[in-house]
Motif scaffolding. Structure first.
Motif, PDB file in Angstrom:
ATOM      1  N   HIS A 453      73.111  74.834 -31.911  1.00 45.05           N
ATOM      2  CA  HIS A 453      72.997  74.446 -30.530  1.00 45.05           C
ATOM      3  C   HIS A 453      71.732  73.945 -30.343  1.00 45.05           C
ATOM      4  CE1 HIS A 453      74.503  74.658 -26.192  1.00 45.05           C
ATOM      5  NE2 HIS A 453      73.770  73.719 -26.247  1.00 45.05           N
ATOM      6  N   VAL A 454      71.826  72.545 -30.391  1.00 50.59           N
ATOM      7  CA  VAL A 454      70.676  71.476 -30.195  1.00 50.59           C
ATOM      8  C   VAL A 454      70.482  70.819 -29.040  1.00 50.59           C
ATOM      9  CG1 VAL A 454      69.406  69.753 -31.239  1.00 50.59           C
ATOM     10  CG2 VAL A 454      70.609  71.049 -32.658  1.00 50.59           C
ATOM     11  N   ILE A 455      69.256  71.059 -28.166  1.00 53.49           N
ATOM     12  CA  ILE A 455      69.066  70.470 -26.956  1.00 53.49           C
ATOM     13  C   ILE A 455      67.977  69.500 -27.121  1.00 53.49           C
ATOM     14  CG2 ILE A 455      68.638  70.934 -24.534  1.00 53.49           C
ATOM     15  CD1 ILE A 455      69.727  73.661 -24.942  1.00 53.49           C
ATOM     16  N   ILE A 456      68.267  68.197 -26.949  1.00 53.92           N
ATOM     17  CA  ILE A 456      67.002  67.175 -27.055  1.00 53.92           C
ATOM     18  C   ILE A 456      66.624  66.776 -25.854  1.00 53.92           C
ATOM     19  CG2 ILE A 456      66.648  64.824 -27.784  1.00 53.92           C
ATOM     20  CD1 ILE A 456      68.598  65.001 -29.866  1.00 53.92           C
ATOM     21  N   SER A 457      65.228  67.161 -25.514  1.00 54.24           N
ATOM     22  CA  SER A 457      64.661  67.011 -24.417  1.00 54.24           C
ATOM     23  C   SER A 457      63.200  65.988 -24.582  1.00 54.24           C
ATOM     24  CB  SER A 457      64.253  68.361 -23.681  1.00 54.24           C
ATOM     25  OG  SER A 457      63.746  68.293 -22.449  1.00 54.24           O
ATOM     26  N   GLU A 493      71.673  66.559 -24.343  1.00 56.46           N
ATOM     27  CA  GLU A 493      70.672  65.709 -24.171  1.00 56.46           C
ATOM     28  C   GLU A 493      70.105  66.421 -22.676  1.00 56.46           C
ATOM     29  OE1 GLU A 493      70.816  61.471 -23.723  1.00 56.46           O
ATOM     30  OE2 GLU A 493      68.898  61.445 -23.186  1.00 56.46           O
ATOM     31  N   ILE A 494      69.252  66.985 -22.441  1.00 57.37           N
ATOM     32  CA  ILE A 494      68.800  67.598 -21.217  1.00 57.37           C
ATOM     33  C   ILE A 494      67.101  67.067 -20.797  1.00 57.37           C
ATOM     34  CG2 ILE A 494      68.469  69.529 -19.672  1.00 57.37           C
ATOM     35  CD1 ILE A 494      70.778  70.601 -21.481  1.00 57.37           C
ATOM     36  N   THR A 568      72.363  73.071 -15.494  1.00 56.45           N
ATOM     37  CA  THR A 568      71.781  71.957 -16.276  1.00 56.45           C
ATOM     38  C   THR A 568      72.534  70.500 -16.056  1.00 56.45           C
ATOM     39  OG1 THR A 568      73.298  72.459 -18.353  1.00 56.45           O
ATOM     40  CG2 THR A 568      70.984  73.306 -18.350  1.00 56.45           C
ATOM     41  N   ARG A 569      72.036  69.710 -16.471  1.00 50.43           N
ATOM     42  CA  ARG A 569      72.645  68.168 -16.194  1.00 50.43           C
ATOM     43  C   ARG A 569      73.924  67.963 -17.103  1.00 50.43           C
ATOM     44  NH1 ARG A 569      67.754  63.817 -15.515  1.00 50.43           N
ATOM     45  NH2 ARG A 569      66.578  64.879 -13.926  1.00 50.43           N
TER      46      ARG A 569
END
Length: 579
Positions: A453-457, A493-494, A568-569
């Motif tokens: 699980h990847v969250i790009i910030s 993307e958050i 989250t968004r």
């Protein structure tokens, strides 16, 4: 003082570095030294004999100048230091070291009131000048252990200092540390402004170390510092090389230039002995380029038999690893361990160990080889917490903050997580703005290949559009998801980063591993010159406690914010990318 609690300007930091007693030198003596070392100085005549002018300090920042100082005026990206000559004079500057352009500016502003020493390579001359003023030489001490390379510098220097502490404490002698996170002299600490301070600060710091009874110091040496001559005039007892992977190409232009910058540290004229990790061709090339006494170290799973030392018998030990160091020449075997997870931390620990084992009697440590081996085998010097380097914040789920901010470091960190995790790996990443943009798609692709699980910030956008930076990471991630069989990898993307951290904890189960990569120990984000306070370690600890998850014993002691909602968004169900 605590690095976490104190924020100092560069000028204030410079003043903290000042020793109480200074050898000092006259302008005449300084000109003679610069002449002898090939700088061909020109001295602007003044109304009195330059031999009468005594220098008792040195500063590059005009706001840090004190009475009797040599003001080193260098050209900057926006202005020349000589433009601030009046500030330096009002503070008591006794002479100025500068280049041709600087000399002209000084004459235009103050005429011939002060000795001006003109050289062509002013940054390079700053180090020997400060060394003379502060009484530093190759044998004056403390013994310097310098570490360079793309990844692992910070952890290796912390390991070095821990081992040196173990050895020198019984002899009532202190150790020092100079690096990305902090500068320490015995128990006194201040936060760093740059990985390696300017040359004039470093030489002042060496004199301060001697006053404080510091017998040895571990120091990070960045490629920027070498290129900008910040280490000029310093002499290292032992220098260590970790690795070379893509990074900082915005400064160096190519890997060849990047290598050349690092290799300059390993010249005989500045380093007595070198220890080089030779796990890839760059390492062997560095070992072949280095002059003086060179020791090679192999830390890969299948070590190169040609290396002088090899890491063998690596096995799990609590969260970290136990390992053996084997010398092929003497057949000596030394058993040690590290409490930090990941094979790369075994390499960092091995490098620190071999650097101290390589130090000869001329370093002045005054400890026997028997004491070194005993410390490695019995004292556990490499089981320490390094701020923001594989720092464990939570235990179930395992929640880790790391400084990994380039492709190779990301791979190492994610491999370490995979080797210990029984569940999913949840990764939060970003990239710095106004830096090497070519690595962003690579990092995005690595993220979705190795994490579940990847969250790009956001990281530090600096003056660049944060959305544009995230787009570079997303480009590589989406291409990998589209073209490779990556199962059920989730991509989101958050922004802002705080919400990304909340989301990572929200989707985690106790058996999972959360990694916040890229920022490590940093406590502010830079958005177009405005600093926004945020500490990944604090935010992660707070988010874990909100969910009722356990935190590590040394996790930041912060109360959960009851007003924070675990939302989250974007989520995968609401439009986030999944594959």
């Amino acid at each position: 003082m605590s690095a976490a609690e104190t924020t100092l300007s560069v000028a204030a930091q410079d003043r903290v570095f000042r020793p109480r007693g200074v050898v000092g030198a006259s302008v005449e003596e300084l000109v003679a030294e610069l002449t002898a070392t090939g700088f061909e100085p020109l001295v602007t005549p003044v109304g009195r004999d330059v031999g009468e002018v005594r220098l008792t300090g040195a500063a590059m920042d005009p706001k840090a100048v004190g009475p009797g100082d040599l003001f080193v005026a260098v050209a900057g990206s926006r202005a020349h230091g000589a433009d601030f000559v009046m500030t330096a004079l009002d503070a008591g500057a006794a002479a100025i070291l500068t280049d041709v352009a600087g000399s002209e500016r000084v004459r235009d502003r103050v005429g011939y009131r002060i000795p001006v020493i003109e050289v062509r390579r002013v940054r390079e001359a700053a180090g020997p000048s400060a060394a003379l003023i502060y009484g530093n030489s190759a044998s004056s001490g403390p013994a310097l252990f310098g570490v360079t390379g793309t990844n692992g510098k910070t952890t290796t220097t912390y390991f070095l200092r821990s081992l040196l502490d173990e050895l020198l404490r019984p002899h009532q002698r202190a150790t020092g540390l100079i690096g990305t996170i902090e500068i320490a002299s015995g128990e006194d600490r201040i936060p760093s402004k740059m990985t390696t301070p300017e040359a004039v600060q470093l030489h002042s710091l060496m004199a301060l170390f001697r006053e404080a009874g510091v017998a040895a110091a571990a120091m990070e040496v960045s490629s920027h510092a070498i290129s900008y001559q910040r280490t000029s005039g310093l002499f290292y007892a032992v220098a260590g090389f970790t690795n070379l992977t893509q990074d900082h190409l915005d400064l160096h232009g190519s890997m060849e230039e990047y290598f050349a910058a690092k290799a300059a540290l390993f010249a005989r004229r500045r380093t007595r002995s070198s220890v080089v990790i030779v796990d890839d061709p760059w390492g062997w090339r560095m070992a072949e380029t280095a002059t003086g006494h060179v020791v090679t170290l192999a830390t890969a799973e299948t070590p190169d038999p040609a290396a002088d030392w090899a890491v063998t018998e690596v096995r799990p030990h609590l969260l970290g690893s136990a390992f053996t160091l084997y010398n092929r020449h003497t057949r000596e075997s030394i058993r040690s361990r590290t409490g930090l997870p990941g094979r790369f931390n075994v390499a960092n620990a091995a490098l620190a160990a071999v650097m101290v084992l390589t130090a000869d009697e001329s370093t002045g440590l005054g400890v026997s080889r028997r004491e070194i081996v005993a410390a490695l085998e019995q004292a556990d010097p490499f089981t320490i917490s390094v701020p923001g380097r594989m720092q464990v914040i939570g235990t179930a789920p395992a929640a880790i903050v790391d400084f990994a901010h380039n492709p190779d470091a990301m791979i190492r960190t994610l491999e370490a997580a995979a080797s210990t995790s029984e569940g999913k790996t949840i990764l939060v990443i970003g990239a710095a703005g106004e830096r090497d943009s070519a690595k962003r798609p690579l990092m995005g692709a690595i993220a979705v290949r190795m994490a579940d699980h990847v969250i790009i910030s956001d990281d530090d956008p600096h003056g660049e559009d944060p959305a544009q930076i995230r787009a570079g990471l997303l480009e590589g991630a989406r291409e990998a998801l589209q073209n490779e069989d990556l199962g059920s990898t989730a991509l989101e993307e958050i922004s802002p980063r705080r919400e990304a951290i909340l989301r990572a904890v929200e989707v985690a189960r106790p058996e999972d591993t959360i990694i916040l990569a890229g920022r490590g120990h940093e406590v502010h984000q830079d958005f177009a010159g405005t600093r926004h306070p945020i500490d990944d370690r604090v935010e992660l600890a707070r988010a874990l406690r909100l969910r009722g998850f356990p935190t590590a014993a040394d996790a930041p002691d912060t109360e959960p914010d009851p007003d924070l909602a675990m939302t989250t968004r974007l989520s995968p169900a609401e439009g986030g990318d999944t594959a």
